[in-house]
Motif scaffolding. Structure first.
Motif, PDB file in Angstrom:
ATOM      1  N   ASP A 256       0.847  -1.195   0.000  1.00 26.14           N
ATOM      2  CA  ASP A 256       0.000   0.000   0.000  1.00 26.14           C
ATOM      3  C   ASP A 256       0.883   1.246   0.000  1.00 26.14           C
ATOM      4  OD1 ASP A 256      -1.848   1.976   0.292  1.00 26.14           O
ATOM      5  OD2 ASP A 256      -2.643   1.286   2.226  1.00 26.14           O
ATOM      6  N   PRO A 257       0.959   1.963  -1.131  1.00 27.58           N
ATOM      7  CA  PRO A 257       1.787   3.175  -1.175  1.00 27.58           C
ATOM      8  C   PRO A 257       1.179   4.342  -0.416  1.00 27.58           C
ATOM      9  CG  PRO A 257       0.631   2.910  -3.255  1.00 27.58           C
ATOM     10  CD  PRO A 257       0.347   1.673  -2.445  1.00 27.58           C
ATOM     11  N   ALA A 258      -0.118   4.284  -0.104  1.00 18.49           N
ATOM     12  CA  ALA A 258      -0.819   5.320   0.673  1.00 18.49           C
ATOM     13  C   ALA A 258      -0.486   6.725   0.181  1.00 18.49           C
ATOM     14  CB  ALA A 258      -0.478   5.178   2.160  1.00 18.49           C
ATOM     15  N   GLY A 263       2.114   8.618   2.037  1.00 24.10           N
ATOM     16  CA  GLY A 263       2.695   7.307   2.301  1.00 24.10           C
ATOM     17  C   GLY A 263       2.311   6.718   3.647  1.00 24.10           C
ATOM     18  N   TRP A 264       1.597   7.480   4.489  1.00 28.04           N
ATOM     19  CA  TRP A 264       1.279   7.012   5.839  1.00 28.04           C
ATOM     20  C   TRP A 264      -0.106   6.387   5.882  1.00 28.04           C
ATOM     21  CZ3 TRP A 264       4.936   6.780   9.563  1.00 28.04           C
ATOM     22  CH2 TRP A 264       6.116   7.469   9.308  1.00 28.04           C
ATOM     23  N   GLU A 319      13.976   2.768   0.376  1.00 27.04           N
ATOM     24  CA  GLU A 319      15.017   2.009  -0.325  1.00 27.04           C
ATOM     25  C   GLU A 319      14.548   0.593  -0.633  1.00 27.04           C
ATOM     26  OE1 GLU A 319      18.899   4.219   1.716  1.00 27.04           O
ATOM     27  OE2 GLU A 319      18.536   2.089   2.038  1.00 27.04           O
ATOM     28  N   LEU A 320      13.875  -0.033   0.328  1.00 30.31           N
ATOM     29  CA  LEU A 320      13.346  -1.377   0.114  1.00 30.31           C
ATOM     30  C   LEU A 320      12.355  -1.378  -1.041  1.00 30.31           C
ATOM     31  CD1 LEU A 320      13.031  -4.335   1.151  1.00 30.31           C
ATOM     32  CD2 LEU A 320      11.229  -3.481   2.666  1.00 30.31           C
ATOM     33  N   ILE A 321      11.472  -0.412  -1.070  1.00 29.99           N
ATOM     34  CA  ILE A 321      10.467  -0.311  -2.129  1.00 29.99           C
ATOM     35  C   ILE A 321      11.128  -0.073  -3.488  1.00 29.99           C
ATOM     36  CG2 ILE A 321       8.603   1.178  -2.984  1.00 29.99           C
ATOM     37  CD1 ILE A 321       7.813   1.425   0.061  1.00 29.99           C
ATOM     38  N   ASP A 328       6.807   3.181  -8.695  1.00 31.33           N
ATOM     39  CA  ASP A 328       5.777   3.775  -9.536  1.00 31.33           C
ATOM     40  C   ASP A 328       4.375   3.254  -9.236  1.00 31.33           C
ATOM     41  OD1 ASP A 328       7.755   5.219 -10.837  1.00 31.33           O
ATOM     42  OD2 ASP A 328       8.101   3.620 -12.302  1.00 31.33           O
ATOM     43  N   VAL A 329       4.234   2.385  -8.243  1.00 33.70           N
ATOM     44  CA  VAL A 329       2.910   1.872  -7.886  1.00 33.70           C
ATOM     45  C   VAL A 329       2.134   2.978  -7.177  1.00 33.70           C
ATOM     46  CG1 VAL A 329       1.653   0.175  -6.512  1.00 33.70           C
ATOM     47  CG2 VAL A 329       3.737  -0.503  -7.736  1.00 33.70           C
ATOM     48  N   VAL A 330       0.937   3.283  -7.667  1.00 37.78           N
ATOM     49  CA  VAL A 330       0.186   4.430  -7.147  1.00 37.78           C
ATOM     50  C   VAL A 330      -1.054   4.035  -6.355  1.00 37.78           C
ATOM     51  CG1 VAL A 330       1.016   5.957  -8.966  1.00 37.78           C
ATOM     52  CG2 VAL A 330      -1.111   4.651  -9.319  1.00 37.78           C
TER      53      VAL A 330
END
Length: 353
Positions: A256-258, A263-264, A319-321, A328-330
């Motif tokens: 979940d990129p939120a 991002g939260w 960094e992991l993502i 680029d996942v939205v």
């Protein structure tokens, strides 16, 4: 779909994280939010150790204290035969944490609390400042290409030094514990002589990309197949009663990129009035094992403080993502093939101070 609904509703939150899935308590209360950590690296907090010498006489090892395991032995009957001690004390003396398995031929020190490893003759006393400085310098050298924070070379052994010592044991094939390395011990010699780290035992190296969360050390190793370690991060896993569950090679199933909230992600199990980086909610969570997650958080102490998930600092989560190619996942994705990482969880945390 019922299963999907249950998993979406689960998550981690509130300065810590919640154990997700059907086993989580619906009545769990929010935990207090700890102050947010600065994004500027600071010298690690350390605890001063005694400065007395740790050198022992050459005959310090007592062979009568050493039991050689035979077929059918257990720690329980070894403790019984030693008299006046317990299985827990034997485990502590021999640094056998979790649910250890012993094998014929293993040597067990049954004289507990005498400041000596009677198997090797090494001191159990805290190392002196000079030895700690040598170890800190070597740890910084071994982990220089990874993202776990550099240690202050100050000769004082504290939680950050012991966290990195534990991670080094993982990468050097030594018995894993988050304790000091005694001066003159075989493991200290192995550390000082080491040139590089190897992939830790337990990593699912058959996977193209993998994550190994080690609860003993409170670290996360990432890697690619059996070829290389990509990174090492500090983590904080589930506290007692909300443990991060042991997991062997499971696919991460949701990300979940939120983006609608910087991002939260706001956990549904511990809702708060305002979802933002300061209240400790989950930064860009990657879910595995029925809803526990690896996610960013502003507070990542070197001991278990979460409600079941594994915390990384937000910049480490980014960094992991990026490594997983998810930049680029939205919107939330349930496609495990798109996430493309296999997760294992192992270990058993014990306070060393």
């Amino acid at each position: 779909m019922l299963v999907a609904t249950l998993l979406v509703a689960s998550g981690c939150s509130g300065g810590s994280d919640d154990v997700a899935g059907a086993t989580a308590s619906a009545t769990s209360a929010p935990v207090s939010v700890l102050p947010a950590a600065s994004t500027t690296a600071a010298p690690p907090t350390t605890t001063t150790v005694p400065t007395t010498s740790t050198e022992l006489p050459a005959d310090a090892r007592d062979p009568s204290c050493v039991v050689t395991v035979v077929a059918g032995d257990s720690l329980s009957n070894i403790a019984d035969s030693a008299g006046g001690t317990t299985v827990e004390a034997i485990q502590e003396e021999n640094r056998l944490f979790g649910d250890p398995v012993i094998h014929p031929g293993d040597e067990i020190d049954v004289c507990v609390g005498n400041d000596v490893d009677d198997v090797t003759g090494a001191s159990r006393l805290p190392p002196g400042p000079a030895a700690v400085r040598r170890q800190q310098e070597k740890l910084n050298e071994l982990f220089a290409s990874y993202r776990i924070a550099e240690l202050a070379v100050d000769g004082e052994s504290g939680p950050m030094t012991r966290q990195m010592l534990c991670a080094a044991r993982l990468g050097l094939g030594l018995r894993v514990s988050a304790t000091d390395m005694s001066e003159g011990s075989p493991e200290a010699a192995t550390l000082i002589d080491a040139q590089t780290l190897s992939i830790p035992a337990g990593a699912p190296t058959w996977a193209n990309r993998w994550v190994l969360i080690d609860k003993t050390c409170q670290v996360v190793f990432t890697g690619e197949g059996s070829d290389r370690i990509v990174n090492v991060y500090p983590t904080s896993t589930g506290e007692p009663g909300y443990e991060t569950r042991d997991t062997k090679a499971v696919a991460a199933f949701r990300y979940d990129p939120a983006l609608d909230n910087g991002g939260w992600h706001d956990s549904s199990r511990f809702p708060v009035d305002v979802d933002n980086p300061l209240n400790g909610n989950m930064y860009k969570p990657i879910y595995f094992n029925k809803g526990q997650a690896i996610h960013g958080a502003n507070n990542v102490p070197p001991d278990p403080r979460s409600k079941g998930c594994a915390r990384l600092f937000p910049w480490h989560q980014d960094e992991l993502i990026a490594w997983l190619g998810l930049d680029d996942v939205v919107e939330p994705t349930w496609r495990d093939a798109e996430i493309g990482v296999t997760v294992s969880v192992q270990g058993d945390y014990r306070r060393a101070d």
